[in-house]
Design a protein around this motif. Structure first.
Motif, PDB file in Angstrom:
ATOM      1  N   ALA A   1      41.570  52.000  44.806  1.00  0.00           N
ATOM      2  CA  ALA A   1      40.778  51.526  43.669  1.00  0.00           C
ATOM      3  C   ALA A   1      41.443  51.869  42.339  1.00  0.00           C
ATOM      4  O   ALA A   1      41.194  51.197  41.326  1.00  0.00           O
ATOM      5  CB  ALA A   1      39.363  52.116  43.717  1.00  0.00           C
TER       6      ALA A   1
ATOM      7  N   ASN B   1      40.611  42.955  44.075  1.00  0.00           N
ATOM      8  CA  ASN B   1      40.622  44.303  44.647  1.00  0.00           C
ATOM      9  C   ASN B   1      41.662  44.448  45.750  1.00  0.00           C
ATOM     10  O   ASN B   1      42.081  43.466  46.359  1.00  0.00           O
ATOM     11  CB  ASN B   1      39.233  44.636  45.202  1.00  0.00           C
ATOM     12  CG  ASN B   1      38.160  44.554  44.143  1.00  0.00           C
ATOM     13  OD1 ASN B   1      37.527  43.521  43.980  1.00  0.00           O
ATOM     14  ND2 ASN B   1      37.966  45.636  43.413  1.00  0.00           N
TER      15      ASN B   1
ATOM     16  N   ARG C   1      45.234  47.196  37.301  1.00  0.00           N
ATOM     17  CA  ARG C   1      45.509  45.754  37.300  1.00  0.00           C
ATOM     18  C   ARG C   1      44.828  45.042  36.137  1.00  0.00           C
ATOM     19  O   ARG C   1      45.382  44.122  35.555  1.00  0.00           O
ATOM     20  CB  ARG C   1      45.044  45.149  38.630  1.00  0.00           C
ATOM     21  CG  ARG C   1      45.286  43.644  38.729  1.00  0.00           C
ATOM     22  CD  ARG C   1      44.930  43.104  40.101  1.00  0.00           C
ATOM     23  NE  ARG C   1      45.241  41.689  40.206  1.00  0.00           N
ATOM     24  CZ  ARG C   1      45.103  40.962  41.308  1.00  0.00           C
ATOM     25  NH1 ARG C   1      44.650  41.536  42.414  1.00  0.00           N
ATOM     26  NH2 ARG C   1      45.413  39.676  41.314  1.00  0.00           N
TER      27      ARG C   1
ATOM     28  N   ALA D   1      38.509  40.071  39.818  1.00  0.00           N
ATOM     29  CA  ALA D   1      38.927  41.476  39.817  1.00  0.00           C
ATOM     30  C   ALA D   1      40.194  41.675  40.646  1.00  0.00           C
ATOM     31  O   ALA D   1      41.097  42.409  40.254  1.00  0.00           O
ATOM     32  CB  ALA D   1      37.802  42.358  40.346  1.00  0.00           C
TER      33      ALA D   1
ATOM     34  N   PHE E   1      34.279  40.237  42.215  1.00  0.00           N
ATOM     35  CA  PHE E   1      35.077  41.160  43.014  1.00  0.00           C
ATOM     36  C   PHE E   1      35.423  40.528  44.362  1.00  0.00           C
ATOM     37  O   PHE E   1      34.763  39.596  44.818  1.00  0.00           O
ATOM     38  CB  PHE E   1      34.318  42.465  43.216  1.00  0.00           C
ATOM     39  CG  PHE E   1      34.003  43.165  41.924  1.00  0.00           C
ATOM     40  CD1 PHE E   1      34.913  44.022  41.341  1.00  0.00           C
ATOM     41  CD2 PHE E   1      32.794  42.941  41.266  1.00  0.00           C
ATOM     42  CE1 PHE E   1      34.643  44.647  40.138  1.00  0.00           C
ATOM     43  CE2 PHE E   1      32.505  43.567  40.063  1.00  0.00           C
ATOM     44  CZ  PHE E   1      33.439  44.420  39.495  1.00  0.00           C
TER      45      PHE E   1
ATOM     46  N   ALA F   1      36.048  46.559  47.091  1.00  0.00           N
ATOM     47  CA  ALA F   1      35.426  45.473  46.331  1.00  0.00           C
ATOM     48  C   ALA F   1      33.905  45.575  46.390  1.00  0.00           C
ATOM     49  O   ALA F   1      33.211  45.362  45.386  1.00  0.00           O
ATOM     50  CB  ALA F   1      35.891  44.123  46.863  1.00  0.00           C
TER      51      ALA F   1
ATOM     52  N   ASP G   1      43.229  48.898  41.303  1.00  0.00           N
ATOM     53  CA  ASP G   1      42.355  47.858  40.748  1.00  0.00           C
ATOM     54  C   ASP G   1      42.090  48.096  39.265  1.00  0.00           C
ATOM     55  O   ASP G   1      42.021  47.149  38.475  1.00  0.00           O
ATOM     56  CB  ASP G   1      41.024  47.824  41.496  1.00  0.00           C
ATOM     57  CG  ASP G   1      41.196  47.523  42.983  1.00  0.00           C
ATOM     58  OD1 ASP G   1      42.274  47.024  43.364  1.00  0.00           O
ATOM     59  OD2 ASP G   1      40.253  47.782  43.754  1.00  0.00           O
TER      60      ASP G   1
END
Length: 566
Positions: free
Chosen positions: A455, A48, A461, A46, A23, A54, A458
């Motif tokens: 978030a 973020n 994604r 990840a 992250f 993160a 995220d």
């Protein structure tokens, strides 16, 4: 001798201990370092939207996988993550915070670089992190760097706390021996002192043989330090009644015939409170006795026979056994019980443990807090991950019955509002790595959502499919109940939650719902397709503004008294 870059060494070590996602947020001091993620097969970035999210996501990931990694840039990036790192430290969550820092020569020459305090001091942020991590290091010698990395990972992993390392932007490219990777990091706990452990075990066995009204109380660190199996074996050997705390919920199988409910001091169900507090022996496993975990410190044991099991010490009454770790001690106690005659005759569990079943009688009307949390018992499945935000959700969910294997995530001790959404995304990363059928289910308030809403981006994604249940009750309910029931500062700007997913995603592979009635929620939760985690879903649940779980109302009154100094 074959060599690899230090960055590749670090990422490979993380992969070796089960970390499959890193992250964080890119920044100029960690960009070259991040180039090497792709050199480790099946390790993903990840990506973020911000560092705070993160850190929260790394926390949620670690609670499922056992350890996590977050990478930020020096100064501005790492400071944005510190709230999440501090929460992980408080709640015994293992992770490594990797900070890309300026070059060693820049620090030596005290260059006036961006992201610094313009005073030539480059160790300020490291010093800050020393207070919220178990160990920190600033790498400055490539020959010693691999050993330092191995020690940090081992420390964070076995003691379940964050650790911190600065990697200068040029050092990550330096070469280290690849052969060192052939020797796994030793992740075993150091052994207990044999004599002290033997004395402690005998003391506990003596108390167990004499007890006629004993019980087991399981708390958060039983989960964090991986002794759930020992708890189950201890119950099988003794048939003792088992209670959990709010932070310990999911630490013991609630379908087990010896499960007796949630103990929260004065906020407990009356029969739960009476049965535990009249015990003549309490085996307390992994206790974290914070205010929200104890009903504002209202534990009222009627016995002095309390045995405490912790990750770094154990205690019998007033005798403290420093350095005796509960994992090995519990294993020896369980083994010793095979030759022991117990005086205990199993007693019935409190009737309130089955109160959640009454919800089946409710078939119409608006959704209330009491209905929601009890009905959730029938939506959950074995092995689900359920994340609840501090406040309405974390208190309300105590009324829910968890099927076997459910993992519960909440931040009851640190209590940072906004934690749960990005934590659930981190948990969704971990669940995705374990099984595509594993569900991650979030319950959060619409006020908490606004703090960390990015978030959701995220999750989109990386094509994750969590369930986001957003409780819309017009503002910060827990704060209203504590102080300022009608105060403007406890209100929030209203959002159109049905449009949020479209803001963060340009495709239509998600679902939005808005439910207000019992009939609508029952229909949704009984839909076979809805029960499959095949897409991201955001479900807005409409609730009355001042409707709240009874235990939250009680906790709020106690908190207001404590906050006023009375």
């Amino acid at each position: 001798m074959a060599t690899i870059s230090l960055a590749t060494y670090i990422f490979t070590r993380l992969k070796q201990i089960g970390v499959d996602t890193v992250f964080g947020v890119p920044g100029d001091f960690n960009l070259a370092f991040l180039d090497h993620i792709d050199e480790v097969p099946n390790l993903r970035w990840a990506g973020n939207a911000n560092e705070l999210n993160a850190a929260y996501a790394a926390d949620g990931y670690s609670r499922i996988k056992g350890f996590a990694a977050i990478c930020t840039t020096f100064g501005v990036g790492e400071l944005s993550a510190t709230n999440g790192i501090a929460g992980a430290y408080a709640e015994h969550v293992g992770l490594i915070h990797i900070v890309g820092s300026p070059t060693i020569s820049a620090e030596h020459n005290k260059l006036l670089l961006h992201h610094t305090m313009a005073d030539g001091k480059f160790d300020i942020f490291n010093k800050i992190s020393r207070h919220i991590t178990l160990k920190t290091a600033a790498l400055d010698d490539i020959t010693t760097a691999p050993a330092i990395i191995d020690d940090l990972i081992r420390t964070g992993y076995i003691y379940k706390r964050p650790v911190y390392v600065e990697v200068p932007s040029n050092l990550g490219e330096e070469q280290v021996p690849a052969a060192r990777l052939n020797t796994p990091i030793d992740l075993s706990l150091p052994p207990n002192d044999p004599a002290a452990e033997k004395e402690f075990v005998q003391e506990v066995i003596d108390k167990i043989t004499k007890a006629t009204k004993p019980c087991i109380l399981v708390d958060a660190c039983a989960v964090r330090h991986d002794v759930k199996n020992f708890v189950a074996d201890l119950v099988n050997a003794t048939k003792y009644p088992v209670y959990v705390t709010p932070m310990g919920k999911s630490a013991f199988d609630e379908d087990n015939e010896r499960f007796c409910g949630v103990y929260v001091g004065a906020l407990s169900k009356p029969d739960v409170k009476e049965s535990l507090e009249n015990s003549d022996l309490i085996l307390s496993i992994g206790g974290l006795l914070s205010d929200y975990n104890t009903g504002a410190f209202t534990y009222q044991y009627h016995t002095t026979n309390v045995v405490e099991f912790h990750s770094d010490y154990c205690k019998v009454k007033s005798a403290v056994y420093q350095g005796i770790q509960m994992q090995a001690a519990l294993a020896k106690i369980i083994k010793a019980l095979s030759g022991v005659n117990l005086n205990y005759v199993p007693t019935p569990v409190p009737a309130s443990v089955s109160e959640y079943k009454q919800v089946q009688k409710v078939t119409s009307g608006k959704i209330t807090q009491e209905f929601l949390w009890r009905k959730l018992s029938y939506f959950l499945k074995a092995d689900d991950v359920i994340v609840s935000e501090t406040g309405t959700s974390s208190f309300g969910i105590l009324q829910c019955h968890y099927p076997a294997g459910v993992t519960a995530i909440s931040q009851v001790l640190w209590g940072s509002i906004g934690y749960a959404l990005p934590s659930s995304v981190g948990a969704a990363f971990a669940a995705d790595e374990i099984s595509k059928d594993k569900r991650v289910i979030l319950f959060t308030g619409e006020g908490s959502l606004q703090l960390t809403v990015q978030a959701i981006s995220d999750a989109f994604r990386r094509h994750l499919h969590p369930y986001f249940f957003v409780l819309n009750n017009k503002g910060y309910t827990i704060e209203k109940l504590i102080h300022g029931l009608h105060a403007e500062y406890n209100n929030i700007q209203t959002w159109d939650h049905q449009k949020l997913c479209g803001v963060f995603h340009d495709k239509d592979d998600y679902e939005n719902y808005k439910v207000s009635t019992v009939q609508e929620l029952n229909k949704l939760w009984s839909d076979p397709e809805f029960n499959k985690p095949t897409k991201l879903r955001l479900i807005e649940i409409m609730l009355d503004e001042f409707d709240a779980p009874k235990n939250l109302i009680g906790q709020a009154k106690l908190s207001e008294t404590i906050n006023s100094g009375n």
